[in-house]
Design a protein around this motif. Structure first.
Motif, short mmCIF file in Angstrom:
data_model
loop_
_atom_site.label_atom_id
_atom_site.label_comp_id
_atom_site.label_asym_id
_atom_site.label_seq_id
_atom_site.Cartn_x
_atom_site.Cartn_y
_atom_site.Cartn_z
N UNK A 185 8.04 3.86 -6.87
CA UNK A 185 8.05 2.78 -7.85
C UNK A 185 7.27 1.57 -7.35
N UNK A 186 7.41 1.29 -6.07
CA UNK A 186 6.69 0.16 -5.47
C UNK A 186 5.19 0.42 -5.45
N UNK A 187 4.82 1.65 -5.15
CA UNK A 187 3.39 2.02 -5.13
C UNK A 187 2.78 1.89 -6.52
N UNK A 188 3.50 2.34 -7.52
CA UNK A 188 3.01 2.23 -8.90
C UNK A 188 2.87 0.77 -9.30
N UNK A 189 3.85 -0.04 -8.93
CA UNK A 189 3.82 -1.46 -9.27
C UNK A 189 2.63 -2.15 -8.60
N UNK A 190 2.36 -1.78 -7.34
CA UNK A 190 1.22 -2.41 -6.64
C UNK A 190 -0.11 -1.96 -7.25
N UNK A 191 -0.19 -0.71 -7.62
CA UNK A 191 -1.40 -0.21 -8.28
C UNK A 191 -1.65 -0.99 -9.57
N UNK A 192 -0.61 -1.23 -10.30
CA UNK A 192 -0.75 -2.01 -11.55
C UNK A 192 -1.12 -3.45 -11.26
N UNK A 193 -0.58 -4.01 -10.17
CA UNK A 193 -0.92 -5.38 -9.80
C UNK A 193 -2.42 -5.49 -9.53
N UNK A 194 -2.96 -4.52 -8.80
CA UNK A 194 -4.40 -4.53 -8.53
C UNK A 194 -5.21 -4.37 -9.81
N UNK A 195 -4.74 -3.45 -10.68
CA UNK A 195 -5.47 -3.16 -11.91
C UNK A 195 -5.55 -4.40 -12.81
N UNK A 196 -4.47 -5.18 -12.84
CA UNK A 196 -4.43 -6.35 -13.73
C UNK A 196 -5.34 -7.48 -13.28
N UNK A 197 -5.83 -7.41 -12.03
CA UNK A 197 -6.78 -8.45 -11.60
C UNK A 197 -8.13 -8.29 -12.29
N UNK A 198 -8.41 -7.06 -12.77
CA UNK A 198 -9.72 -6.79 -13.35
C UNK A 198 -10.73 -6.34 -12.32
N UNK A 199 -10.29 -6.17 -11.07
CA UNK A 199 -11.18 -5.75 -10.00
C UNK A 199 -10.70 -4.43 -9.40
N UNK A 200 -11.57 -3.80 -8.63
CA UNK A 200 -11.21 -2.59 -7.88
C UNK A 200 -10.98 -2.97 -6.42
N UNK A 201 -10.52 -2.02 -5.64
CA UNK A 201 -10.33 -2.29 -4.21
C UNK A 201 -11.66 -2.63 -3.53
N UNK A 202 -12.76 -2.18 -4.13
CA UNK A 202 -14.08 -2.48 -3.57
C UNK A 202 -14.57 -3.88 -3.97
N UNK A 203 -14.29 -4.28 -5.21
CA UNK A 203 -14.83 -5.55 -5.70
C UNK A 203 -13.88 -6.73 -5.50
N UNK A 204 -12.58 -6.47 -5.33
CA UNK A 204 -11.62 -7.56 -5.15
C UNK A 204 -11.92 -8.42 -3.92
N UNK A 205 -12.20 -7.85 -2.74
CA UNK A 205 -12.50 -8.70 -1.58
C UNK A 205 -13.68 -9.64 -1.83
N UNK A 206 -14.68 -9.17 -2.56
CA UNK A 206 -15.84 -10.03 -2.87
C UNK A 206 -15.45 -11.18 -3.79
N UNK A 207 -14.55 -10.90 -4.74
CA UNK A 207 -14.09 -11.95 -5.64
C UNK A 207 -13.30 -13.01 -4.88
N UNK A 208 -12.46 -12.58 -3.95
CA UNK A 208 -11.68 -13.53 -3.14
C UNK A 208 -12.61 -14.35 -2.25
N UNK A 209 -13.59 -13.68 -1.67
CA UNK A 209 -14.58 -14.37 -0.84
C UNK A 209 -15.31 -15.44 -1.64
N UNK A 210 -15.74 -15.08 -2.83
CA UNK A 210 -16.48 -16.02 -3.70
C UNK A 210 -15.63 -17.22 -4.08
N UNK A 211 -14.31 -16.98 -4.18
CA UNK A 211 -13.40 -18.07 -4.56
C UNK A 211 -13.04 -18.96 -3.38
#
Length: 516
Positions: A185-211
């Motif tokens: 359940x925790x894994x599914x919830x975390x997967x959804x948390x990532x999905x709702x950002x609009x980014x992937x595991x590859x693009x999220x670090x770049x978005x955080x860096x840019x911010x």
């Protein structure tokens, strides 16, 4: 098909019957004698894993390893060279030091990922926050400015640091099932948390860096005590660090409870420009059929969380030792025996794919390729890789192998062609008979495959010695065989979509990695 199966059964029974009279072969006896009485495996392992260390493509250590291997072969009077096949982003790892400085002081177990930007010789100190759980990508964009000047945790906090086998041994059945259910359940919830950002595991670090984040903090647990997988960073200007499950959980819980942990990170790394990439090729020239080839194969590169001991230092030293022994006890083979130590296997079989593409004259005249790449264990599986008549020649060659090494090997003929996984697949795709000498597990997937624990001490030298003997005998037998091996392919079963099975397609290598 029934007729083929019957023929195979008769051939297999004839060659593997314990009562079958096996005449002594002085070359085989000398291979075993040299391997057991004068083994160089421990020395090779120390020099490669301890002295040179991990061999990330594009790193100075990779180039050092290529030069070391050529020197070793030349010392054994084996012709060897480094053959360039491409270029890669050059990067050199330096010191990683990560400390928690609030709410208390503790040095943390962790390291920067491969190709991570460094901290320019400074120590960066900042608060640690958890990736927000937002309603959608719009809400995430509103939250994003809050990461400025902070380290952001982007991995799920694991509910347990105990591997499942440990739970299975000691927990009640009810407790184990409860933990797994909560973890799912925790894994599914975390997967959804990532999905709702609009980014992937590859693009999220770049978005955080840019911010304006100070860095990215993650933890890729490998489901074994103390083992994390260490891959590559996606950030371009701020560091990405991986922290052990235990210390990541500490930071996560402190942040979650409002105690605002603060960490200091010193990550030294150097961009070294464009690095040349090579395969190391050794050769014992054939005397009767010099333009037909037997190839011993192992990838040379590794990830750099540990020292690349079982992936694929063990495969490397197996093939080096086999070549050393063959040169000493079988110096004039009928066919040419090559050894290939391939670069950039970890990024997509690039070195071996380049060799296949660059040397059609060799590929069309291959007698057999023997590849070893899945850990330190003794070989226990051998598949025919979809070659219809592979059972005939492989079974025949195996009769010369000592029973203690041969008996544990389970074979599957004709098997299915491997489309990836390791470098034998590059040759199979080109229609050349190439086979994986697949090893006993030794908890490879959890504890050493691409982890920070893939180090010299995990090598089981008795098993590695058996594999060197096996590789040398199979190469000797393939070289001596009067017949050229058949390349006839089996008819593959239909796939899940009901379509006819297709042979793997030969793929082009990436020849400019991380540069475009």
């Amino acid at each position: 098909m029934k007729k083929i199966s019957l023929i195979f059964a008769l051939v297999f029974a004839f060659y593997f019957n314990p009562g079958f009279s096996q005449s002594k072969d002085p070359v085989v006896e000398n291979i075993v004698k040299e391997a057991t009485e004068n083994s160089q495996l421990e020395k090779l392992a120390h020099e490669l894993m301890d002295v040179i260390g991990p061999r990330l493509v594009g790193s100075p250590q990779m180039q050092q390893a290529h030069e070391w291997a050529v020197g070793k072969y030349k010392g054994w009077n084996i012709t060897a060279k480094n053959e360039k096949w491409g270029e890669w982003r050059g990067w050199e790892r330096g010191v990683s030091h990560i400390d928690m400085v609030a709410p208390r002081v503790k040095s943390l177990e962790g390291m920067q990922l491969a190709w991570s930007p460094g901290t320019a010789g400074k120590t960066v100190t900042a608060d640690v926050i958890i990736l927000a759980d937002v309603a959608d990508s719009v809400a995430f964009q509103k939250w994003l400015p809050s990461v400025k000047g902070k380290f952001v945790m982007i991995s799920m906090n694991q509910p347990t640091g105990r591997p499942d086998y440990n739970w299975q041994e000691f927990a009640t059945k009810e407790s184990f099932e409860k933990m797994k259910k909560e973890r799912d359940a925790q894994t599914e919830a975390w997967t959804n948390r990532l999905k709702k950002t609009g980014y992937t595991t590859r693009t999220l670090p770049l978005a955080l860096e840019k911010a304006g984040a100070a860095g990215v903090v993650m933890s890729y647990w490998s489901k074994g005590f103390g083992a994390n997988k260490i891959f590559g960073a996606y950030t371009k200007t701020v560091p990405t660090v991986d922290i052990s499950l235990e210390d990541y959980g500490l930071l996560y819980r402190l942040s979650e409870s409002g105690h605002t942990p603060k960490i200091s990170v010193r990550a030294d790394a150097k961009e070294t420009g464009v690095s040349q990439t090579f395969n190391t090729i050794g050769e014992i020239k054939g005397t009767e059929k010099p333009n037909e080839y037997v190839i011993l194969s192992a990838h040379f590169d590794s990830w750099d969380g540990g020292s690349g001991a079982t992936d694929n230092g063990t495969g490397t030293i197996v093939m080096m030792e086999a070549m050393r022994i063959l040169k000493k006890v079988y110096p004039n083979p009928k066919r040419t025996i090559l050894v290939g130590h391939w670069g950039s296997e970890e990024q997509g079989l690039n070195g071996s794919r380049a060799f296949v593409e660059d040397h059609p004259e060799i590929i069309q005249n291959i007698q057999a390729v023997f590849n070893q790449d899945n850990g330190t264990g003794r070989v226990v599986n051998l598949s025919g890789q979809g070659f219809l008549n592979s059972y005939e020649y492989l079974s025949r060659w195996l009769t010369k192998v000592p029973d203690t090494i041969k008996t544990p090997i389970e074979s599957k003929f004709p098997g299915a062609p491997g489309a990836g996984g390791s470098d034998f697949a590059s040759f199979v795709a080109a229609g050349a008979p190439a086979f994986s000498l697949s090893s006993l597990n030794w908890s490879y997937g959890s504890y050493t495959w691409h982890t920070n624990r893939d180090t010299y001490d995990k090598i089981v030298f008795d098993d590695v010695r058996s594999n060197a003997i096996l590789a040398a005998i199979m190469a000797y037998q393939a070289s001596e065989d009067p017949a050229k091996t058949s390349r006839e392919k089996s008819i593959l079963p239909v796939n899940a979509k009901g379509e006819p099975g297709a042979w793997p397609v030969q793929r082009k290598p990436t020849r400019r990695g991380g540069l475009d």
